[in-house]
Write a protein that holds these residues in place. Structure first.
Motif, PDB file in Angstrom:
ATOM      1  N   ASP A 215       0.824  -1.219   0.000  1.00 40.33           N
ATOM      2  CA  ASP A 215       0.000   0.000   0.000  1.00 40.33           C
ATOM      3  C   ASP A 215       0.854   1.263   0.000  1.00 40.33           C
ATOM      4  OD1 ASP A 215      -2.252  -1.572   0.048  1.00 40.33           O
ATOM      5  OD2 ASP A 215      -2.561  -1.416   2.209  1.00 40.33           O
ATOM      6  N   SER A 216       2.010   1.198   0.663  1.00 43.69           N
ATOM      7  CA  SER A 216       2.872   2.379   0.734  1.00 43.69           C
ATOM      8  C   SER A 216       3.476   2.732  -0.624  1.00 43.69           C
ATOM      9  CB  SER A 216       4.005   2.146   1.748  1.00 43.69           C
ATOM     10  OG  SER A 216       4.954   1.211   1.250  1.00 43.69           O
ATOM     11  N   PHE A 217       3.436   1.784  -1.564  1.00 39.49           N
ATOM     12  CA  PHE A 217       4.003   2.022  -2.890  1.00 39.49           C
ATOM     13  C   PHE A 217       3.078   2.839  -3.790  1.00 39.49           C
ATOM     14  CE2 PHE A 217       6.511  -2.223  -2.641  1.00 39.49           C
ATOM     15  CZ  PHE A 217       7.520  -1.583  -1.954  1.00 39.49           C
ATOM     16  N   LEU A 218       1.820   3.061  -3.356  1.00 38.04           N
ATOM     17  CA  LEU A 218       0.834   3.672  -4.251  1.00 38.04           C
ATOM     18  C   LEU A 218       1.278   4.994  -4.870  1.00 38.04           C
ATOM     19  CD1 LEU A 218      -1.910   3.675  -5.610  1.00 38.04           C
ATOM     20  CD2 LEU A 218      -2.886   4.653  -3.520  1.00 38.04           C
ATOM     21  N   PRO A 219       1.761   5.980  -4.092  1.00 43.00           N
ATOM     22  CA  PRO A 219       2.146   7.262  -4.723  1.00 43.00           C
ATOM     23  C   PRO A 219       3.226   7.106  -5.784  1.00 43.00           C
ATOM     24  CG  PRO A 219       2.006   7.498  -2.329  1.00 43.00           C
ATOM     25  CD  PRO A 219       1.912   6.032  -2.622  1.00 43.00           C
ATOM     26  N   GLU A 220       4.250   6.300  -5.484  1.00 43.40           N
ATOM     27  CA  GLU A 220       5.328   6.106  -6.451  1.00 43.40           C
ATOM     28  C   GLU A 220       4.840   5.322  -7.667  1.00 43.40           C
ATOM     29  OE1 GLU A 220       9.072   6.015  -8.353  1.00 43.40           O
ATOM     30  OE2 GLU A 220       8.100   7.357  -6.908  1.00 43.40           O
ATOM     31  N   ALA A 221       3.990   4.314  -7.428  1.00 42.21           N
ATOM     32  CA  ALA A 221       3.447   3.528  -8.546  1.00 42.21           C
ATOM     33  C   ALA A 221       2.612   4.422  -9.457  1.00 42.21           C
ATOM     34  CB  ALA A 221       2.604   2.376  -8.017  1.00 42.21           C
ATOM     35  N   GLU A 222       1.829   5.312  -8.852  1.00 42.92           N
ATOM     36  CA  GLU A 222       0.996   6.234  -9.633  1.00 42.92           C
ATOM     37  C   GLU A 222       1.866   7.170 -10.472  1.00 42.92           C
ATOM     38  OE1 GLU A 222      -1.529   9.157  -7.538  1.00 42.92           O
ATOM     39  OE2 GLU A 222      -3.191   8.141  -8.551  1.00 42.92           O
ATOM     40  N   ARG A 223       2.958   7.653  -9.868  1.00 42.42           N
ATOM     41  CA  ARG A 223       3.869   8.542 -10.597  1.00 42.42           C
ATOM     42  C   ARG A 223       4.486   7.812 -11.791  1.00 42.42           C
ATOM     43  NH1 ARG A 223       9.159   9.725 -11.210  1.00 42.42           N
ATOM     44  NH2 ARG A 223       9.738   7.856 -10.043  1.00 42.42           N
ATOM     45  N   ARG A 224       4.947   6.590 -11.558  1.00 43.46           N
ATOM     46  CA  ARG A 224       5.581   5.818 -12.628  1.00 43.46           C
ATOM     47  C   ARG A 224       4.603   5.517 -13.765  1.00 43.46           C
ATOM     48  NH1 ARG A 224       9.417   1.175  -9.767  1.00 43.46           N
ATOM     49  NH2 ARG A 224      10.591   2.559  -8.379  1.00 43.46           N
ATOM     50  N   VAL A 225       3.379   5.130 -13.410  1.00 49.68           N
ATOM     51  CA  VAL A 225       2.387   4.808 -14.431  1.00 49.68           C
ATOM     52  C   VAL A 225       2.028   6.048 -15.247  1.00 49.68           C
ATOM     53  CG1 VAL A 225       0.002   4.086 -14.808  1.00 49.68           C
ATOM     54  CG2 VAL A 225       1.429   2.814 -13.219  1.00 49.68           C
ATOM     55  N   LYS A 226       1.867   7.191 -14.579  1.00 50.94           N
ATOM     56  CA  LYS A 226       1.564   8.434 -15.301  1.00 50.94           C
ATOM     57  C   LYS A 226       2.681   8.775 -16.282  1.00 50.94           C
ATOM     58  CE  LYS A 226      -1.474  10.888 -12.070  1.00 50.94           C
ATOM     59  NZ  LYS A 226      -1.613  12.066 -11.185  1.00 50.94           N
ATOM     60  N   HIS A 227       3.924   8.668 -15.826  1.00 51.78           N
ATOM     61  CA  HIS A 227       5.055   8.957 -16.698  1.00 51.78           C
ATOM     62  C   HIS A 227       5.061   8.010 -17.900  1.00 51.78           C
ATOM     63  CE1 HIS A 227       7.729  11.235 -13.564  1.00 51.78           C
ATOM     64  NE2 HIS A 227       6.510  11.719 -13.668  1.00 51.78           N
ATOM     65  N   SER A 228       4.761   6.741 -17.656  1.00 51.13           N
ATOM     66  CA  SER A 228       4.749   5.748 -18.722  1.00 51.13           C
ATOM     67  C   SER A 228       3.661   6.059 -19.751  1.00 51.13           C
ATOM     68  CB  SER A 228       4.522   4.356 -18.124  1.00 51.13           C
ATOM     69  OG  SER A 228       4.413   3.387 -19.126  1.00 51.13           O
ATOM     70  N   LEU A 229       2.472   6.459 -19.268  1.00 54.51           N
ATOM     71  CA  LEU A 229       1.375   6.781 -20.177  1.00 54.51           C
ATOM     72  C   LEU A 229       1.677   8.041 -20.982  1.00 54.51           C
ATOM     73  CD1 LEU A 229      -1.645   5.994 -17.838  1.00 54.51           C
ATOM     74  CD2 LEU A 229      -0.927   4.685 -19.831  1.00 54.51           C
ATOM     75  N   VAL A 230       2.308   9.025 -20.344  1.00 55.75           N
ATOM     76  CA  VAL A 230       2.698  10.249 -21.043  1.00 55.75           C
ATOM     77  C   VAL A 230       3.685   9.918 -22.169  1.00 55.75           C
ATOM     78  CG1 VAL A 230       4.125  12.334 -20.798  1.00 55.75           C
ATOM     79  CG2 VAL A 230       2.229  11.928 -19.227  1.00 55.75           C
ATOM     80  N   LEU A 231       4.704   9.112 -21.848  1.00 56.34           N
ATOM     81  CA  LEU A 231       5.691   8.725 -22.862  1.00 56.34           C
ATOM     82  C   LEU A 231       5.034   7.975 -24.014  1.00 56.34           C
ATOM     83  CD1 LEU A 231       8.877   7.543 -20.931  1.00 56.34           C
ATOM     84  CD2 LEU A 231       8.729   9.391 -22.584  1.00 56.34           C
ATOM     85  N   ARG A 232       4.125   7.093 -23.679  1.00 53.45           N
ATOM     86  CA  ARG A 232       3.434   6.310 -24.719  1.00 53.45           C
ATOM     87  C   ARG A 232       2.645   7.233 -25.652  1.00 53.45           C
ATOM     88  NH1 ARG A 232       1.602   0.909 -25.052  1.00 53.45           N
ATOM     89  NH2 ARG A 232      -0.200   0.668 -26.425  1.00 53.45           N
ATOM     90  N   GLU A 233       1.955   8.215 -25.072  1.00 52.20           N
ATOM     91  CA  GLU A 233       1.155   9.134 -25.882  1.00 52.20           C
ATOM     92  C   GLU A 233       2.037   9.998 -26.784  1.00 52.20           C
ATOM     93  OE1 GLU A 233      -2.365  10.784 -27.340  1.00 52.20           O
ATOM     94  OE2 GLU A 233      -1.996   9.003 -26.102  1.00 52.20           O
ATOM     95  N   ILE A 234       3.169  10.454 -26.258  1.00 53.99           N
ATOM     96  CA  ILE A 234       4.088  11.272 -27.053  1.00 53.99           C
ATOM     97  C   ILE A 234       4.672  10.446 -28.201  1.00 53.99           C
ATOM     98  CG2 ILE A 234       6.329  12.468 -26.993  1.00 53.99           C
ATOM     99  CD1 ILE A 234       5.502  13.421 -24.156  1.00 53.99           C
ATOM    100  N   GLN A 235       4.988   9.187 -27.928  1.00 50.94           N
ATOM    101  CA  GLN A 235       5.494   8.307 -28.992  1.00 50.94           C
ATOM    102  C   GLN A 235       4.482   8.197 -30.132  1.00 50.94           C
ATOM    103  OE1 GLN A 235       6.317   4.636 -26.966  1.00 50.94           O
ATOM    104  NE2 GLN A 235       7.803   5.589 -25.607  1.00 50.94           N
ATOM    105  N   LYS A 236       3.188   8.102 -29.780  1.00 46.79           N
ATOM    106  CA  LYS A 236       2.150   7.997 -30.805  1.00 46.79           C
ATOM    107  C   LYS A 236       2.007   9.305 -31.567  1.00 46.79           C
ATOM    108  CE  LYS A 236      -1.723   6.191 -29.257  1.00 46.79           C
ATOM    109  NZ  LYS A 236      -2.791   5.853 -28.283  1.00 46.79           N
ATOM    110  N   ARG A 237       1.974  10.429 -30.839  1.00 48.48           N
ATOM    111  CA  ARG A 237       1.753  11.729 -31.480  1.00 48.48           C
ATOM    112  C   ARG A 237       2.922  12.133 -32.363  1.00 48.48           C
ATOM    113  NH1 ARG A 237      -2.149  15.466 -29.068  1.00 48.48           N
ATOM    114  NH2 ARG A 237      -3.564  14.250 -27.777  1.00 48.48           N
ATOM    115  N   GLU A 238       4.130  11.822 -31.928  1.00 45.67           N
ATOM    116  CA  GLU A 238       5.319  12.215 -32.695  1.00 45.67           C
ATOM    117  C   GLU A 238       5.774  11.124 -33.669  1.00 45.67           C
ATOM    118  OE1 GLU A 238       6.368  15.220 -32.642  1.00 45.67           O
ATOM    119  OE2 GLU A 238       5.024  15.821 -30.999  1.00 45.67           O
ATOM    120  N   LYS A 239       4.954  10.040 -33.739  1.00 37.23           N
ATOM    121  CA  LYS A 239       5.220   8.933 -34.689  1.00 37.23           C
ATOM    122  C   LYS A 239       6.666   8.421 -34.564  1.00 37.23           C
ATOM    123  CE  LYS A 239       1.769  10.369 -38.090  1.00 37.23           C
ATOM    124  NZ  LYS A 239       1.100  11.347 -37.229  1.00 37.23           N
ATOM    125  N   ILE A 240       7.033   8.108 -33.337  1.00 38.42           N
ATOM    126  CA  ILE A 240       8.385   7.610 -33.074  1.00 38.42           C
ATOM    127  C   ILE A 240       8.477   6.143 -33.498  1.00 38.42           C
ATOM    128  CG2 ILE A 240      10.013   7.024 -31.219  1.00 38.42           C
ATOM    129  CD1 ILE A 240       9.120   9.609 -29.835  1.00 38.42           C
TER     130      ILE A 240
END
Length: 288
Positions: A215-240
């Motif tokens: 349970d204590s991992f939740l804030p860090e897990a949320e941060r990591r997942v958000k960063h991962s989703l942001v990177l994924r979206e940028i890869q799609k938008r910039e056609k990497i």
């Protein structure tokens, strides 16, 4: 086949299917032949008896079960492909109506990658300033490179955090749970190596349960997942994209470090590593 899709919280979809009786009959016929492949009927070669004779020898329940399983698989995958959905994990399937001569109805509940309303990352990153790395004369080249690496990682985290903060997204629980379990597995591996004690003994010393650690991992897990989703979206938008040679060369390097990865895992992991690196380099280059 008719279907309806309803969205619920945390990027979960409930997809209801209604397969007309005549369509479902084709799956029933297929199930009869499949189940009758090894049946021996007097006067016929194995599996070659007429369908009507095979059907009489089989239990109706077994026929419907096999037919429904194939019908679910085919129609679920068809809708996923047609709608361009990106499911996370396996769906929860519930049969709603299954009876001879009737339409077959079922529903699938599945988590999908969330839609993300991403912030203006080009504008955000252009306002971030790079920090110069200072090195004293006494510091050796290795230390200087390490300082640069650390500063580079801080910069990248700052970039992703600022973009994520201004973006809107729903985070599926399955992604959070997966990340928390990854973090827990890492600690379980590190504790004996670093402290020389077992994980259970470690829990006793810090007076915590495994669930409390998770349970204590939740804030860090949320941060990591958000960063991962942001990177994924940028890869799609910039056609990497990745060149095949680039991918194969990097796979060879990673295979030496992680020989236990199977071929599919290795390819997916390597592709993710390269695309993430390219996306991060793209963002760094936006800094003025």
């Amino acid at each position: 086949m008719n279907h309806s899709i309803q969205k619920s919280a945390k990027s979960q979809l409930e997809i209801k299917f209604e397969v007309p009786a005549e369509e479902f009959r084709a799956f029933v016929d297929g199930a009869i032949f499949k189940l009758g492949e090894n049946l021996e009927v007097e006067g016929f070669r194995k599996g070659k008896a007429p369908k009507e004779m095979i059907e009489k020898m089989l239990q109706q329940e077994a026929i419907l079960k096999t037919a429904s399983q194939e019908c679910v698989r085919e129609n679920y995958l068809k809708i996923i492909k047609e709608q361009g959905l990106e499911p996370i994990g396996q769906p929860e399937i519930s049969v709603l109506k299954l009876a001879p001569g009737n339409p077959f109805e079922f529903k699938a509940v599945v988590a999908v990658l969330p839609e993300i309303t991403i912030a203006d990352y080009k504008e955000i990153v252009s306002k971030i300033k790079k920090k110069e790395v200072s090195v004293t004369p006494e510091e050796i080249e290795k230390l200087r490179q390490e300082k640069k690496r650390i500063e580079k990682e801080k910069l990248r985290q700052e970039i992703l955090s600022k973009i994520a903060a201004d973006s809107k997204m729903e985070i599926p629980e399955v992604l959070l749970d997966s990340e928390k379990n990854r973090m827990l597995a890492t600690i379980k591996e590190q504790v004996p190596q670093m402290l020389g004690i077992g994980f259970e003994e470690y829990l006793k010393k810090i007076n915590k349960t495994e669930q409390e650690i998770l349970d204590s991992f939740l804030p860090e897990a949320e941060r990591r997942v958000k960063h991962s989703l942001v990177l994924r979206e940028i890869q799609k938008r910039e056609k990497i994209e990745i060149l095949e040679k680039e991918l194969s060369d990097e796979m060879a390097k990673i295979a030496k470090q992680s020989p236990d990865l199977d071929k599919n895992q290795l390819r997916d992991y390597t592709e993710s590593v390269i695309k993430n690196e390219k996306a991060l380099e793209f963002l760094e280059n936006l800094i003025k």
